[in-house]
Design a protein around this motif. Structure first.
Motif, PDB file in Angstrom:
ATOM      1  N   UNK A 200      -3.678   0.318   1.807  1.00 57.28           N
ATOM      2  CA  UNK A 200      -2.394  -0.302   2.127  1.00 57.28           C
ATOM      3  C   UNK A 200      -1.585   0.443   3.219  1.00 57.28           C
ATOM      4  N   UNK A 201      -1.374   1.762   3.097  1.00 55.70           N
ATOM      5  CA  UNK A 201      -0.552   2.426   4.129  1.00 55.70           C
ATOM      6  C   UNK A 201      -1.138   2.284   5.537  1.00 55.70           C
TER       7      UNK A 201
ATOM      8  N   UNK B  91       8.494   0.097  -4.773  1.00 62.03           N
ATOM      9  CA  UNK B  91       9.687   0.883  -4.406  1.00 62.03           C
ATOM     10  C   UNK B  91       9.719   1.166  -2.897  1.00 62.03           C
ATOM     11  N   UNK B  92       8.552   1.488  -2.343  1.00 63.34           N
ATOM     12  CA  UNK B  92       8.485   1.764  -0.898  1.00 63.34           C
ATOM     13  C   UNK B  92       8.871   0.524  -0.096  1.00 63.34           C
TER      14      UNK B  92
ATOM     15  N   UNK C 239       6.898   5.755   3.868  1.00 65.01           N
ATOM     16  CA  UNK C 239       7.318   6.156   2.512  1.00 65.01           C
ATOM     17  C   UNK C 239       6.112   6.382   1.607  1.00 65.01           C
ATOM     18  N   UNK C 240       5.105   5.528   1.750  1.00 62.25           N
ATOM     19  CA  UNK C 240       3.899   5.681   0.930  1.00 62.25           C
ATOM     20  C   UNK C 240       3.177   6.976   1.268  1.00 62.25           C
TER      21      UNK C 240
ATOM     22  N   UNK D 114       5.579  10.027  -4.904  1.00 57.04           N
ATOM     23  CA  UNK D 114       5.309   9.414  -6.204  1.00 57.04           C
ATOM     24  C   UNK D 114       5.943   8.039  -6.362  1.00 57.04           C
ATOM     25  N   UNK D 115       6.386   7.459  -5.251  1.00 61.26           N
ATOM     26  CA  UNK D 115       7.003   6.120  -5.326  1.00 61.26           C
ATOM     27  C   UNK D 115       5.922   5.059  -5.468  1.00 61.26           C
ATOM     28  N   UNK D 116       6.255   3.970  -6.110  1.00 57.38           N
ATOM     29  CA  UNK D 116       5.285   2.875  -6.211  1.00 57.38           C
ATOM     30  C   UNK D 116       5.344   2.059  -4.912  1.00 57.38           C
ATOM     31  N   UNK D 117       4.318   1.226  -4.713  1.00 57.78           N
ATOM     32  CA  UNK D 117       4.289   0.387  -3.498  1.00 57.78           C
ATOM     33  C   UNK D 117       5.526  -0.495  -3.456  1.00 57.78           C
TER      34      UNK D 117
ATOM     35  N   UNK E 180      -0.986  -4.265  -3.146  1.00 54.67           N
ATOM     36  CA  UNK E 180      -1.925  -3.329  -3.771  1.00 54.67           C
ATOM     37  C   UNK E 180      -2.284  -3.640  -5.199  1.00 54.67           C
ATOM     38  N   UNK E 181      -1.717  -4.698  -5.770  1.00 52.55           N
ATOM     39  CA  UNK E 181      -1.999  -5.024  -7.170  1.00 52.55           C
ATOM     40  C   UNK E 181      -3.263  -5.892  -7.267  1.00 52.55           C
TER      41      UNK E 181
ATOM     42  N   UNK F 295      -1.854   3.661  -9.126  1.00 56.41           N
ATOM     43  CA  UNK F 295      -1.425   3.207  -7.799  1.00 56.41           C
ATOM     44  C   UNK F 295      -1.574   4.334  -6.776  1.00 56.41           C
ATOM     45  N   UNK F 296      -1.174   5.549  -7.201  1.00 57.54           N
ATOM     46  CA  UNK F 296      -1.194   6.676  -6.274  1.00 57.54           C
ATOM     47  C   UNK F 296      -2.622   7.110  -5.963  1.00 57.54           C
TER      48      UNK F 296
ATOM     49  N   UNK G 217       1.493   3.883 -12.523  1.00 63.22           N
ATOM     50  CA  UNK G 217       1.949   4.557 -11.300  1.00 63.22           C
ATOM     51  C   UNK G 217       0.878   5.521 -10.773  1.00 63.22           C
TER      52      UNK G 217
ATOM     53  N   UNK H 100      -7.653  -3.049  -4.409  1.00 64.68           N
ATOM     54  CA  UNK H 100      -8.676  -3.913  -3.817  1.00 64.68           C
ATOM     55  C   UNK H 100      -9.720  -3.129  -3.040  1.00 64.68           C
TER      56      UNK H 100
ATOM     57  N   UNK I 201       5.611  10.651 -11.359  1.00 63.47           N
ATOM     58  CA  UNK I 201       6.623  11.708 -11.248  1.00 63.47           C
ATOM     59  C   UNK I 201       6.877  12.516 -12.524  1.00 63.47           C
TER      60      UNK I 201
ATOM     61  N   UNK J 185       3.896  14.668 -13.191  1.00 64.41           N
ATOM     62  CA  UNK J 185       3.837  15.651 -12.111  1.00 64.41           C
ATOM     63  C   UNK J 185       4.765  16.828 -12.390  1.00 64.41           C
TER      64      UNK J 185
ATOM     65  N   UNK K 139      -2.449   2.950  -3.284  1.00 69.99           N
ATOM     66  CA  UNK K 139      -1.777   1.656  -3.390  1.00 69.99           C
ATOM     67  C   UNK K 139      -2.732   0.501  -3.106  1.00 69.99           C
ATOM     68  N   UNK K 140      -4.033   0.708  -3.265  1.00 68.68           N
ATOM     69  CA  UNK K 140      -4.984  -0.307  -2.818  1.00 68.68           C
ATOM     70  C   UNK K 140      -6.117  -0.471  -3.813  1.00 68.68           C
TER      71      UNK K 140
END
Lengths: 334, 173
Positions: free
Chosen positions: B54-55, B90-91, B79-80, B85-88, B121-122, A85-86, A82, A93, A21, A24, A90-91
């Protein structure tokens, strides 16, 4: 030549959503003219946020470009985490294979280069941990980049594409040219005197078609099949066996196995368009495997690009066997 | 007399239903933990065989699992996908807050769910699997405890409700 979209909008619409954010909001607040020419956005841990364009760079502060490093926004570990992750949806793996190659591709075909600590196991890269820098490279499709070159690459008697090697230094526009040639050959243009041809792209580094989850994000033509993130040599064989292409396009050849696969394609009558790093013919000839290919006249056309008047400057097109120049920018300039 | 009898019946019924409701609460905890375990198993399958992002994995789970566990995954996935811009984490936590009432679990189990947020997701595939398996193990323990509690309290609640109602009627009469 025309660019597909306003590049400034590309960054706002396609790239900003993958930035942390705080980063961004900085990028979104940049003036349109600056965004339009931005080619790279660099995030490095504890170092200033920088954007790059052809021939220049700018530090970014919280309210836009700043003159000194002191005023610049320092990218934090949290920003990097962050952002990672985006871009990985979020994956992490699901992106291991790409991460091993040092990059991730996001929708729109933009590539994000990764820097950090690589974990090596038994001599090969296992994964990437502690990502410390991210480089967003803005993918820009320049439609029409291949229009000037294509007429020299066609055997007009039989409508066949000549085996072609595109040679240029890094950031010389090789990939952009290959992408547009794929689009033109695949869609069919008047100059071919026929409909399009079936094109197969073996896109080992997801650069030509900019695939995201296997789907090309850039226009590579309606008759084009893409093998994304597939090793070149294996990809060429898969193409030949199962997708019956008339033209195979691939970039950055140089390894022995690539050349052997290309030879197979040439022998079964499939046209090959490939690219290699280099500035001059002599330089290419000095490379062991490529030099041998040139010596054996595998390529019927050699296209030289440079950065002399911006990326993608067409310098020369040479007839492969006899070395006759078919086009020379120098003679035109003179 | 007729009025007294029907009043007494109503009191007994209400007390019985109260007891039944209490016993259902224990049953629901068992059901929710079972569904959570099932959801995590589905997630592991998505990771192992599909490398599903993940989503999408969450949406796929949400389609197959009943509310409120299904809603938890659905809300987190939405949310994702909103690109805010939220982290997993936070969602997940936002989805958890939204569904807390319906989940109605003891704080210990809610803490476990909260812990899941920092896992999603980590890490690489094997790391993700290890972390999920660990949470599954803790959830199984919680399920065992919930089952014991359910068995212990199921009949007690029903009978206590019924007997409580009858006692009240005797007093009132």
């Amino acid at each position: 030549m025309k660019r597909v979209h306003n590049p400034g909008n590309i960054i706002k619409k396609q790239i900003c959503q993958f930035l942390a954010p705080r980063v961004r909001s900085i990028i979104e607040s940049l003036p349109q003219d600056l965004l339009s020419k931005t080619e790279e956005i660099r995030l490095r841990h504890s170092r200033p946020l920088i954007i790059y364009w052809a021939g220049g760079e700018s530090y970014l502060g919280k309210r836009g470009p700043v003159a000194s490093v002191k005023e610049a926004y320092m990218v934090s570990g949290e920003d990097l985490e962050r952002t990672l992750e985006l871009i990985s949806s979020y994956s992490l793996y699901a992106c291991e294979e790409e991460m091993r190659g040092g990059y991730l591709t996001i929708p729109g075909g933009h590539r994000v280069g990764l820097g950090g600590r690589f974990v090596v196991e038994s001599g090969s890269i296992k994964t990437l941990r502690n990502v410390s820098s991210l480089n967003f490279r803005v993918a820009r499709q320049i439609k029409g980049a291949g229009e000037k070159v294509l007429p020299f690459l066609i055997d007009r008697h039989v409508g066949r594409i000549y085996h072609t090697l595109v040679i240029s230094p890094p950031l010389g526009g090789k990939t952009t040219l290959l992408r547009d040639l794929a689009r033109l050959i695949s869609n069919g243009v008047g100059i071919l005197g026929q409909g399009g041809q079936k094109v197969g792209i073996v896109d080992e580094r997801s650069e030509i078609a900019g695939c995201y989850q296997g789907v090309p994000q850039l226009d590579v033509g309606i008759r084009t099949d893409v093998l994304d993130a597939c090793p070149k040599a294996e990809g060429i064989m898969i193409m030949l066996r199962s997708l019956s292409p008339q033209v195979i396009i691939t970039d950055e050849i140089g390894r022995e196995e690539d050349i052997r696969a290309l030879e197979d394609a040439v022998h079964v009558g499939v046209s090959v368009i490939a690219s290699a790093h280099g500035s001059t013919l002599e330089e290419i000839c000095r490379r062991p495997v490529l030099g041998l290919m040139l010596e054996n006249n595998y390529f019927e056309r050699l296209v030289f690009l440079s950065n002399s008047r911006g990326p993608g400057t067409l310098e020369m097109i040479v007839e492969g066997e006899r070395g006759l120049p078919l086009y020379s920018a120098r003679s035109i300039r003179e | 007399m007729y009025l007294k009898m029907s009043g007494a019946a109503l009191i007994i019924l209400a007390a019985y239903l109260f007891g039944l409701n209490l016993s259902l609460m224990y049953y629901n905890r068992v059901r929710l933990l079972e569904e959570l375990l099932m959801a995590l198993e589905m997630f592991l399958t998505e990771v192992n065989y599909g490398l599903t992002p993940l989503p999408q994995a969450f949406l796929s789970i949400a389609k197959k699992i009943n509310r409120p566990v299904g809603s938890l995954f659905f809300d987190a996935a939405r949310l994702m996908q909103q690109n805010r811009g939220l982290s997993a984490c936070e969602c997940w936590r936002a989805a958890l807050r939204k569904n807390t009432r319906e989940l109605d679990m003891p704080q210990k189990n809610m803490d476990l769910l909260d812990r899941l947020g920092s896992i999603w997701g980590r890490g690489d595939k094997s790391g993700q699997q290890r972390q999920i398996v660990l949470i599954q193990e803790l959830l199984r323990q919680a399920l065992g405890e919930a089952q014991v509690e359910h068995q212990k309290n199921n009949k007690i609640c029903k009978y206590l409700g019924l007997l409580g109602g009858m006692t009240l009627v005797i007093f009132l009469l």
